[in-house]
Scaffold this motif. Structure first.
Motif, PDB file in Angstrom:
ATOM      1  N   HIS A 159       0.837  -1.198   0.000  1.00 17.19           N
ATOM      2  CA  HIS A 159       0.000   0.000   0.000  1.00 17.19           C
ATOM      3  C   HIS A 159       0.875   1.253   0.000  1.00 17.19           C
ATOM      4  O   HIS A 159       1.943   1.277   0.610  1.00 17.19           O
ATOM      5  CB  HIS A 159      -0.899   0.020   1.229  1.00 17.19           C
ATOM      6  N   GLU A 160       0.388   2.280  -0.649  1.00 14.81           N
ATOM      7  CA  GLU A 160       1.130   3.544  -0.690  1.00 14.81           C
ATOM      8  C   GLU A 160       0.765   4.470   0.461  1.00 14.81           C
ATOM      9  O   GLU A 160       1.609   5.224   0.952  1.00 14.81           O
ATOM     10  CB  GLU A 160       0.884   4.255  -2.026  1.00 14.81           C
ATOM     11  N   ARG A 161      -0.485   4.449   0.886  1.00 16.75           N
ATOM     12  CA  ARG A 161      -0.942   5.304   1.986  1.00 16.75           C
ATOM     13  C   ARG A 161      -1.781   4.456   2.952  1.00 16.75           C
ATOM     14  O   ARG A 161      -2.742   3.819   2.536  1.00 16.75           O
ATOM     15  CB  ARG A 161      -1.792   6.479   1.472  1.00 16.75           C
ATOM     16  N   ILE A 162      -1.402   4.511   4.219  1.00 14.65           N
ATOM     17  CA  ILE A 162      -2.087   3.711   5.230  1.00 14.65           C
ATOM     18  C   ILE A 162      -2.391   4.599   6.436  1.00 14.65           C
ATOM     19  O   ILE A 162      -1.516   5.302   6.933  1.00 14.65           O
ATOM     20  CB  ILE A 162      -1.225   2.521   5.688  1.00 14.65           C
ATOM     21  N   VAL A 163      -3.640   4.567   6.896  1.00 12.72           N
ATOM     22  CA  VAL A 163      -4.037   5.253   8.122  1.00 12.72           C
ATOM     23  C   VAL A 163      -4.210   4.197   9.208  1.00 12.72           C
ATOM     24  O   VAL A 163      -4.940   3.214   9.017  1.00 12.72           O
ATOM     25  CB  VAL A 163      -5.344   6.039   7.937  1.00 12.72           C
ATOM     26  N   VAL A 164      -3.540   4.388  10.336  1.00 15.46           N
ATOM     27  CA  VAL A 164      -3.637   3.455  11.459  1.00 15.46           C
ATOM     28  C   VAL A 164      -4.051   4.223  12.712  1.00 15.46           C
ATOM     29  O   VAL A 164      -3.348   5.141  13.128  1.00 15.46           O
ATOM     30  CB  VAL A 164      -2.307   2.727  11.723  1.00 15.46           C
ATOM     31  N   VAL A 165      -5.176   3.838  13.300  1.00 22.24           N
ATOM     32  CA  VAL A 165      -5.597   4.431  14.571  1.00 22.24           C
ATOM     33  C   VAL A 165      -5.038   3.568  15.688  1.00 22.24           C
ATOM     34  O   VAL A 165      -5.343   2.375  15.786  1.00 22.24           O
ATOM     35  CB  VAL A 165      -7.129   4.507  14.681  1.00 22.24           C
ATOM     36  N   THR A 166      -4.202   4.169  16.522  1.00 25.21           N
ATOM     37  CA  THR A 166      -3.499   3.428  17.544  1.00 25.21           C
ATOM     38  C   THR A 166      -3.465   4.253  18.834  1.00 25.21           C
ATOM     39  O   THR A 166      -4.420   4.978  19.123  1.00 25.21           O
ATOM     40  CB  THR A 166      -2.089   3.042  17.035  1.00 25.21           C
TER      41      THR A 166
END
Length: 231
Positions: A159-166
């Motif tokens: 993937h080129e762009r990843i959003v991770v809520v952590t």
């Protein structure tokens, strides 16, 4: 190259019987972030959260603000360390170190400054592997290994762009990996991470590069200082 956007969850229910739940303010923070991402046109190939309730709920509120149906995934590798278990295991030792008796326990939890001092000491014991009498929980070394493996998994995803809520701990560790910070500096950094903030990193050929840290323009633009919280 992969662009990774690490979002700290919105304000949880600190001091309540069930911490792992967004407060009404935390829900608002998360919604505002989603609306901001919609206005700025951020597009991601993957939307991921840890498996904790506060992390999942933050992502759900963000997507509500985006007003776009998107598929999401969860990954336990981005969960926070078990701060309640750690603090409970070392609290008797820490209270003795601070010259406090068991009768001072209630006062400790109502005094923000003293609680912070006690919490920092408990974390130091966790990092140092100080023995305790509670059931075993994840060690500092295991926490680091889990986060390192989770980041490497994302780097291999294509993937080129990843959003991770952590949470704050994983974000601080990622910044540590990118900048080569000491453990002491990493935990000092952890205490400064705002709820619903965005930290951007770039992953390339096994290395991490920090592009942005602790961004909260979406909260500042709302014109309400109460939206800026650390816990």
């Amino acid at each position: 190259m992969t662009r990774l956007y690490l979002v700290r969850h919105g304000q949880a229910s600190f001091g309540a019987s069930h911490y792992d739940r967004l407060s009404p303010l935390g829900e608002r923070q998360s919604l505002l972030l989603g609306q901001h991402l919609q206005r700025t046109g951020l597009r991601a190939d993957a939307w991921i959260s840890g498996t904790l309730d506060r992390q999942r709920s933050t992502l759900a509120a963000m997507l509500q603000g985006l007003e776009t149906p998107l598929s999401t995934d969860s990954h336990a590798g981005f969960n926070e360390y078990d701060h309640e278990a750690i603090f409970g295991a070392y609290l008797p030792r820490v209270m003795a170190e601070l010259g406090l008796s068991p009768d001072d326990r209630v006062a400790l939890f109502s005094d923000t400054r003293q609680f912070q001092t006690a919490f920092v000491r408990a974390m130091q014991h966790w990092i140092e592997g100080t023995p305790h009498e509670r059931p075993p929980f994840e060690t500092w070394e295991a926490f680091q290994g889990r986060l390192r493996e989770s980041l490497e998994h994302l780097a291999r995803s294509g993937h080129e762009r990843i959003v991770v809520v952590t949470s704050g701990g994983p974000i601080a560790f990622a910044v540590q990996a990118a900048l080569g910070l000491t453990t002491e500096k990493t935990f000092a950094l952890n205490w400064t991470i705002y709820n619903a903030s965005v930290t951007e990193l770039r992953m390339r050929k096994g290395s991490l590069m920090l592009s942005g840290f602790n961004a909260v323009a979406h909260l500042e633009l709302a014109g309400d200082p109460s939206l800026l919280t650390y816990r």
